[in-house]
Design an enzyme around this catalytic site. Sequence first.
Site, short mmCIF file in Angstrom:
data_model
loop_
_atom_site.label_atom_id
_atom_site.label_comp_id
_atom_site.label_asym_id
_atom_site.label_seq_id
_atom_site.Cartn_x
_atom_site.Cartn_y
_atom_site.Cartn_z
N TYR A 1 0.84 -1.20 0.00
CA TYR A 1 0.00 0.00 0.00
C TYR A 1 0.87 1.25 0.00
O TYR A 1 1.73 1.42 0.84
CB TYR A 1 -0.93 0.03 1.21
N SER B 1 -13.68 -3.89 0.09
CA SER B 1 -14.54 -3.08 -0.77
C SER B 1 -16.02 -3.29 -0.42
O SER B 1 -16.84 -3.59 -1.29
CB SER B 1 -14.31 -3.39 -2.25
N PRO B 2 -16.40 -3.10 0.85
CA PRO B 2 -17.79 -3.34 1.23
C PRO B 2 -18.78 -2.40 0.57
O PRO B 2 -19.97 -2.72 0.47
CB PRO B 2 -17.77 -3.14 2.75
N LEU B 3 -18.30 -1.24 0.08
CA LEU B 3 -19.19 -0.29 -0.61
C LEU B 3 -18.98 -0.31 -2.11
O LEU B 3 -19.45 0.60 -2.81
CB LEU B 3 -18.97 1.13 -0.07
N ALA B 4 -18.31 -1.33 -2.64
CA ALA B 4 -18.10 -1.45 -4.09
C ALA B 4 -17.49 -0.18 -4.67
O ALA B 4 -18.02 0.41 -5.62
CB ALA B 4 -19.41 -1.80 -4.80
N GLY C 1 -17.50 2.74 -3.56
CA GLY C 1 -18.38 3.89 -3.40
C GLY C 1 -19.73 3.76 -4.09
O GLY C 1 -20.63 4.58 -3.85
N LEU D 1 -22.09 1.76 -3.57
CA LEU D 1 -23.16 1.47 -2.62
C LEU D 1 -23.27 2.54 -1.54
O LEU D 1 -24.00 2.37 -0.58
CB LEU D 1 -22.92 0.10 -1.97
N GLY D 2 -22.55 3.63 -1.70
CA GLY D 2 -22.52 4.66 -0.69
C GLY D 2 -23.42 5.84 -0.97
O GLY D 2 -23.20 6.93 -0.42
N GLY D 3 -24.43 5.66 -1.82
CA GLY D 3 -25.31 6.77 -2.17
C GLY D 3 -24.80 7.59 -3.32
O GLY D 3 -24.94 8.81 -3.34
#
Length: 321
Positions: free
Chosen positions: A53, A213-216, A218, A220-222
């Site tokens: 990273y 990547s739980p929000l794909a 971003g 899935l973050g609106g």
Amino acid sequence: MQYTRLGRAGARVSRLALGTMNFGPVIDEEASRAILDRAVEAGIDFIDTADVYGGGRWGDHPGQSEEILGRWMKDRGTRDDLIVATKVFGVMGPRSNDRGLSAVHIRASVDASLRRLGTDRIDLYQMHHIDREVPLDETLSAFATLREQGKITYLGSSNFAGWHLARVQEIAAASGYPAPVTEQSLYNLTERTVELEVVPAAEQYGMGLLPWSPLASGQLGGVLQKTDRSRSSLDALGDRRPAIERYEAFCAELGIRPGVVAIAWLLHQPAVTAPVIGPRTIDQLDSAVEALDVTLDAETLAELDRIWPGPGGTAPEAYAW
């Protein structure tokens, strides 16, 4: 904060893991430290990083994330309060052995990570990817040596296929080597392929699943609600946009922000130990923490399945009888 076992291991960790991939290339050290401070205040004690990273596709300074984390732990004096996870596999230099899961690279990489982190041990040392060119018994033997030396406590895997998990577990059991206690995989409402074989394998062997990547990224973050989104970023949603429109409308009916629902859904999946969140702001971190207080009933989970259908269950029934 809620806590759970690290897979079948005895250690307990927070139900959210703070991912540090953005530390350095995306957000500077001051902002990174602020997020670390807020995470600890919220009860998060599980910090995930990787040797690469800051380098490669993450920037031009490999090891930067570990360095930032190491300086913060030294200044705060909080090392013993944390479960620190890092990874090995990626390219760390120009030489032929500066990558992969050979015994040579593993032994050199763990010492380099320990120096950057400013610590004497790594709590969870993860194989960042399967190395198809190195025998697994060589890799596991190298990790066994590191554990005997006290440099690592637990072993984990990341981006392994289901059969890779089974093979590494069986080799470890037959040889007496330490077996991975966790698997870190791409897993979210939009990406559910791991439900075919990775999730069942993890459950069978008592491994904790750490979704990245739980929000794909971003989505899935609106994403449709944010007025600062460019036309090109919205166009990038492609065929997924109708589902995102349904999803955001459903979240509005629930009265819960989309990003919160996405993480809450993962927390409802039985194999999941801790989603790896990668906040770039304090607000994003606080939003993720909100998910711990959200309970999704059976009807809500069923509607999410209709919006984001998985592969149809586990293999082989998902595609055969």
